[in-house]
Design a protein around this motif. Structure first.
Motif, PDB file in Angstrom:
ATOM      1  N   TRP A 101      13.541   3.538   3.388  1.00 11.10           N
ATOM      2  CA  TRP A 101      14.487   2.365   3.873  1.00 11.10           C
ATOM      3  C   TRP A 101      15.647   1.832   2.956  1.00 11.10           C
ATOM      4  O   TRP A 101      16.539   1.907   3.097  1.00 11.10           O
ATOM      5  CB  TRP A 101      13.537   1.041   4.618  1.00 11.10           C
ATOM      6  N   LEU A 102      14.720   1.598   1.678  1.00  3.84           N
ATOM      7  CA  LEU A 102      15.841   1.110   0.614  1.00  3.84           C
ATOM      8  C   LEU A 102      16.838   2.090   0.523  1.00  3.84           C
ATOM      9  O   LEU A 102      18.235   1.772   0.452  1.00  3.84           O
ATOM     10  CB  LEU A 102      15.217   0.857  -0.631  1.00  3.84           C
ATOM     11  N   LEU A 103      16.528   3.589   0.572  1.00  4.01           N
ATOM     12  CA  LEU A 103      17.670   4.610   0.250  1.00  4.01           C
ATOM     13  C   LEU A 103      18.690   4.446   1.269  1.00  4.01           C
ATOM     14  O   LEU A 103      19.882   4.363   1.083  1.00  4.01           O
ATOM     15  CB  LEU A 103      17.068   5.826   0.063  1.00  4.01           C
ATOM     16  N   SER A 104      18.096   4.471   2.498  1.00  2.00           N
ATOM     17  CA  SER A 104      19.029   4.354   3.552  1.00  2.00           C
ATOM     18  C   SER A 104      20.172   3.361   3.498  1.00  2.00           C
ATOM     19  O   SER A 104      21.345   3.318   3.834  1.00  2.00           O
ATOM     20  CB  SER A 104      18.362   4.484   4.867  1.00  2.00           C
ATOM     21  N   ILE A 105      19.591   1.868   3.560  1.00  2.00           N
ATOM     22  CA  ILE A 105      20.443   0.940   3.248  1.00  2.00           C
ATOM     23  C   ILE A 105      21.474   0.943   2.106  1.00  2.00           C
ATOM     24  O   ILE A 105      22.516   0.907   2.072  1.00  2.00           O
ATOM     25  CB  ILE A 105      19.688  -0.336   2.952  1.00  2.00           C
ATOM     26  N   TRP A 106      20.927   1.524   0.885  1.00  2.00           N
ATOM     27  CA  TRP A 106      21.564   1.726  -0.330  1.00  2.00           C
ATOM     28  C   TRP A 106      22.807   2.756   0.034  1.00  2.00           C
ATOM     29  O   TRP A 106      24.102   2.550  -0.524  1.00  2.00           O
ATOM     30  CB  TRP A 106      20.743   2.060  -1.674  1.00  2.00           C
ATOM     31  N   GLU A 107      22.437   3.843   0.628  1.00  3.10           N
ATOM     32  CA  GLU A 107      23.325   4.829   0.678  1.00  3.10           C
ATOM     33  C   GLU A 107      24.416   4.391   1.763  1.00  3.10           C
ATOM     34  O   GLU A 107      25.654   4.783   1.496  1.00  3.10           O
ATOM     35  CB  GLU A 107      22.878   6.125   1.533  1.00  3.10           C
ATOM     36  N   ALA A 108      24.228   3.764   2.824  1.00  2.00           N
ATOM     37  CA  ALA A 108      25.126   3.072   3.640  1.00  2.00           C
ATOM     38  C   ALA A 108      25.928   1.870   3.025  1.00  2.00           C
ATOM     39  O   ALA A 108      27.228   1.831   3.126  1.00  2.00           O
ATOM     40  CB  ALA A 108      24.383   2.440   4.839  1.00  2.00           C
ATOM     41  N   HIS A 109      25.395   1.100   1.771  1.00  2.00           N
ATOM     42  CA  HIS A 109      26.074   0.057   1.383  1.00  2.00           C
ATOM     43  C   HIS A 109      26.892   0.383  -0.108  1.00  2.00           C
ATOM     44  O   HIS A 109      27.806  -0.262  -0.602  1.00  2.00           O
ATOM     45  CB  HIS A 109      25.358  -1.189   1.308  1.00  2.00           C
ATOM     46  N   GLN A 110      26.273   1.459  -0.860  1.00  2.00           N
ATOM     47  CA  GLN A 110      26.808   2.040  -2.099  1.00  2.00           C
ATOM     48  C   GLN A 110      26.823   0.500  -3.184  1.00  2.00           C
ATOM     49  O   GLN A 110      27.866   0.432  -3.785  1.00  2.00           O
ATOM     50  CB  GLN A 110      27.983   2.677  -1.911  1.00  2.00           C
ATOM     51  N   ASP A 143       0.831  -1.255  -0.147  1.00  2.00           N
ATOM     52  CA  ASP A 143       0.001   0.138  -0.057  1.00  2.00           C
ATOM     53  C   ASP A 143       0.786   1.253   0.062  1.00  2.00           C
ATOM     54  O   ASP A 143       2.074   1.191   0.305  1.00  2.00           O
ATOM     55  CB  ASP A 143      -0.966   0.071   1.220  1.00  2.00           C
ATOM     56  N   GLU A 144       0.232   2.401  -0.373  1.00  2.37           N
ATOM     57  CA  GLU A 144       0.845   3.658  -0.617  1.00  2.37           C
ATOM     58  C   GLU A 144       1.996   3.853   0.509  1.00  2.37           C
ATOM     59  O   GLU A 144       3.190   4.531   0.288  1.00  2.37           O
ATOM     60  CB  GLU A 144       0.003   4.632  -0.742  1.00  2.37           C
ATOM     61  N   PHE A 145       1.479   3.907   1.857  1.00  2.00           N
ATOM     62  CA  PHE A 145       2.342   4.098   2.857  1.00  2.00           C
ATOM     63  C   PHE A 145       3.352   3.547   2.969  1.00  2.00           C
ATOM     64  O   PHE A 145       4.675   3.892   3.532  1.00  2.00           O
ATOM     65  CB  PHE A 145       1.605   4.689   4.206  1.00  2.00           C
ATOM     66  N   THR A 146       3.297   2.304   3.274  1.00  2.00           N
ATOM     67  CA  THR A 146       4.189   1.271   3.328  1.00  2.00           C
ATOM     68  C   THR A 146       5.401   1.203   2.293  1.00  2.00           C
ATOM     69  O   THR A 146       6.422   1.199   2.281  1.00  2.00           O
ATOM     70  CB  THR A 146       3.509  -0.275   3.432  1.00  2.00           C
ATOM     71  N   ARG A 147       4.702   1.591   1.199  1.00  2.62           N
ATOM     72  CA  ARG A 147       5.576   1.904   0.083  1.00  2.62           C
ATOM     73  C   ARG A 147       6.570   2.990   0.076  1.00  2.62           C
ATOM     74  O   ARG A 147       7.930   2.644   0.029  1.00  2.62           O
ATOM     75  CB  ARG A 147       4.883   2.081  -1.354  1.00  2.62           C
ATOM     76  N   ILE A 148       6.106   3.819   0.667  1.00  6.92           N
ATOM     77  CA  ILE A 148       7.168   5.142   0.946  1.00  6.92           C
ATOM     78  C   ILE A 148       7.953   4.925   1.933  1.00  6.92           C
ATOM     79  O   ILE A 148       9.156   5.089   1.857  1.00  6.92           O
ATOM     80  CB  ILE A 148       6.217   6.424   1.261  1.00  6.92           C
ATOM     81  N   ASP A 149       7.551   4.171   3.047  1.00  6.89           N
ATOM     82  CA  ASP A 149       8.385   3.661   4.021  1.00  6.89           C
ATOM     83  C   ASP A 149       9.553   2.781   3.566  1.00  6.89           C
ATOM     84  O   ASP A 149      10.823   2.917   3.797  1.00  6.89           O
ATOM     85  CB  ASP A 149       7.633   2.953   5.304  1.00  6.89           C
TER      86      ASP A 149
END
Lengths: 259, 250
Positions: free
Chosen positions: B169-178, B159-165
């Protein structure tokens, strides 16, 4: 266990009512015991005749267990090889179906002619009866492997062996157990039929002796023994299943479980 | 330096052409989204990159090495979480590593903790919510040894809100792992919010229509989603996707 009692009281009540009805019928219509014994006579024979049939019972139990283990192994090996080798599946799948169309009653005397009165023809009969449900159920289980999961492991670079052991085999386990449950009950039937052909002991022998000497009460005792044996084997497989497949969600209010 | 290169890739099934001269690349540590209408052959493209099917012509290169038909060179997060129901979450998360050899339990437990899955190590997939399963599925990809991660519409069932969360979350993980990520979606906002670069695919046969470099700086915040600049990007991409399509095929 509690749920068995909660759900199980209805069939038990029905069974008790049936026995009472049967008992009254034999009394009211004065049916002679050689024609149809009353349940109380059958139970009495079951208790007093224990020393008479325990040898037979032990022999049959042993035959069923050996036959079932062989039949189940054959079933699993056949299913796995048909699944992994497409050529084998095309060549042998029809033959397996045909093997089930040959009536056991016809085949069994032939097996006696070929292999004598020893344990071998009996094990062959049980194996023939047992392997089929297992093979078919397991093959279905392999074939119904979840496509998304298969796609994932392929993308992840799994080898054919890894796909089998990590995906297809665990995925097919519930199907395997459905097959094993059917075969467990079939194996008792198979054992009794094979004993009719010629054996020195076994429930099949006890049953033949009883019916030829008009000891109908003993025929009923052997029927009850066969039913109880089948139920016990079924229950053992069921317990094994619960133990092996411990990851399934607990179904609340499921009506499929107890039947 | 280009990490993944897709060179002039075409694929057709008999007379039905699905991919036509698809050409793009993903740089090291770059987040690239493929945006296209449903049924535009994105999944076929992923199957080819993953080595499950072969292209009719063209080639795929990873770090300069040709990987046509070679499985296991990328890490994959499918559309459905595809967790094995008979494995605990921890064992599921370790599956990618297990297939290539070596299991690092400690790292997996640490990673699950970061993803908010602490305490679920011994749980089975059916005990988790949709978002949690999807997170577990993504952690499985992150833990896999391959450097490039393909994500196939991973949030489309949420759903929309889970999706935004999940996006945050994906961005934060990606930024940490590159890690380098190739992300497939048909959700325009999702693509803008997440990506460094967006590649727009046409309808069948799919071909690269246009590429946009998304200039928003990182780390990106949720408030970005409602900024004027963001909405202008959305309009730009929407028009690019919508109007040529209408005039050509409808």
């Amino acid at each position: 266990m509690r749920s068995i009692f909660e759900k199980g009281w209805r069939p038990i009540l029905a069974l008790i009512l049936l026995f009472i009805f049967w008992e009254f019928c034999t009394i009211i219509f004065e049916i002679p015991a050689w024609l149809l014994p009353s349940p109380s006579q059958v139970f009495a024979e079951a208790f007093t005749g224990w020393s008479g049939y325990q040898v037979h019972l032990a022999s049959t139990v042993q035959l069923v267990i050996t036959g079932f283990l062989i039949g189940a192994s054959v079933g699993i090996i056949v299913a796995v090889s048909l699944h992994l080798i497409p050529f084998m599946r095309q060549a042998f799948y029809p033959l397996i179906i045909i093997s089930q169309n040959i009536p056991t009653i016809v085949l069994a005397p032939l097996l006696v002619i070929w292999f004598g009165f020893g344990i071998l023809p009996k094990l062959i009969v049980i194996t023939l009866v047992c392997f089929f449900p297992i093979t078919i159920a397991l093959l279905d289980g392999f074939r119904q492997t979840d496509n998304d999961l298969k796609h994932y492991v392929q993308m992840a670079g799994a080898t054919k062996q890894q796909i089998f052991w990590k995906l297809e085999w665990p995925h097919a386990l519930p199907s395997l157990f459905s097959g094993l449950k059917i075969s467990a009950t079939y194996s008792v039937m198979g054992a009794v039929i094979s004993e009719w052909l010629g054996a020195s002991k076994g429930i099949g022998v006890y049953m033949t002796l009883a019916s030829s000497s008009y000891r109908t009460d003993r025929v009923f005792v052997s029927i009850f023994l066969i039913v109880i044996m089948s139920l016990i084997f079924f229950a053992i497989i069921r317990v094994l299943e619960k133990w092996v497949i411990n990851w399934k969600p607990i179904e609340k209010g499921s009506h499929h479980e107890s039947s | 330096m280009n990490h993944l290169e897709v060179r002039h890739l075409s694929k057709s099934f008999e007379t039905n052409s699905v991919l036509k001269d698809v050409h793009f690349s993903v740089g090291n540590g770059e987040f690239v989204s493929l945006l296209g209408p449903s049924g535009s052959g994105k999944s076929t493209l992923f199957r080819i990159i993953g080595g499950i099917s072969l292209p009719s012509s063209g080639s795929i290169h990873l770090n300069g090495e040709k990987i046509n038909g070679k499985r296991g060179s990328i890490s994959y997060t499918p559309q459905s979480p595809s967790l094995m129901p008979w494995r605990t979450i921890l064992d599921n998360v370790l599956l990618g590593q297990e297939l290539t050899g070596y299991r690092d339990r400690e790292k997996a437990i640490a990673m699950m903790k970061r993803a908010g899955l602490e305490g679920y190590e011994k749980a089975y997939p059916h005990e988790l919510s949709g978002g949690m399963k999807q997170r577990a599925s993504f952690i499985r990809s992150l833990l896999s040894p391959q450097e490039l991660i393909l994500l196939d519409e991973p949030f489309s069932a949420l759903d929309e809100f889970t999706r935004i969360d999940m996006q945050k979350w994906l961005l934060s993980i990606w930024e940490a792992h590159q890690r380098s990520i190739l992300f497939i979606t048909h959700h325009i906002e999702e693509a803008i919010f997440l990506s460094d670069r967006i590649i727009i695919l046409s309808a069948r046969p799919a071909t690269v229509r246009k590429e946009f470099v998304i200039p928003f700086e990182r780390p990106r915040k949720e408030s970005l989603l409602l900024s004027d600049e963001f909405l202008q990007w959305k309009k730009k991409i929407y028009e690019e996707m919508r109007f040529p399509h209408v005039s050509s095929s409808d």
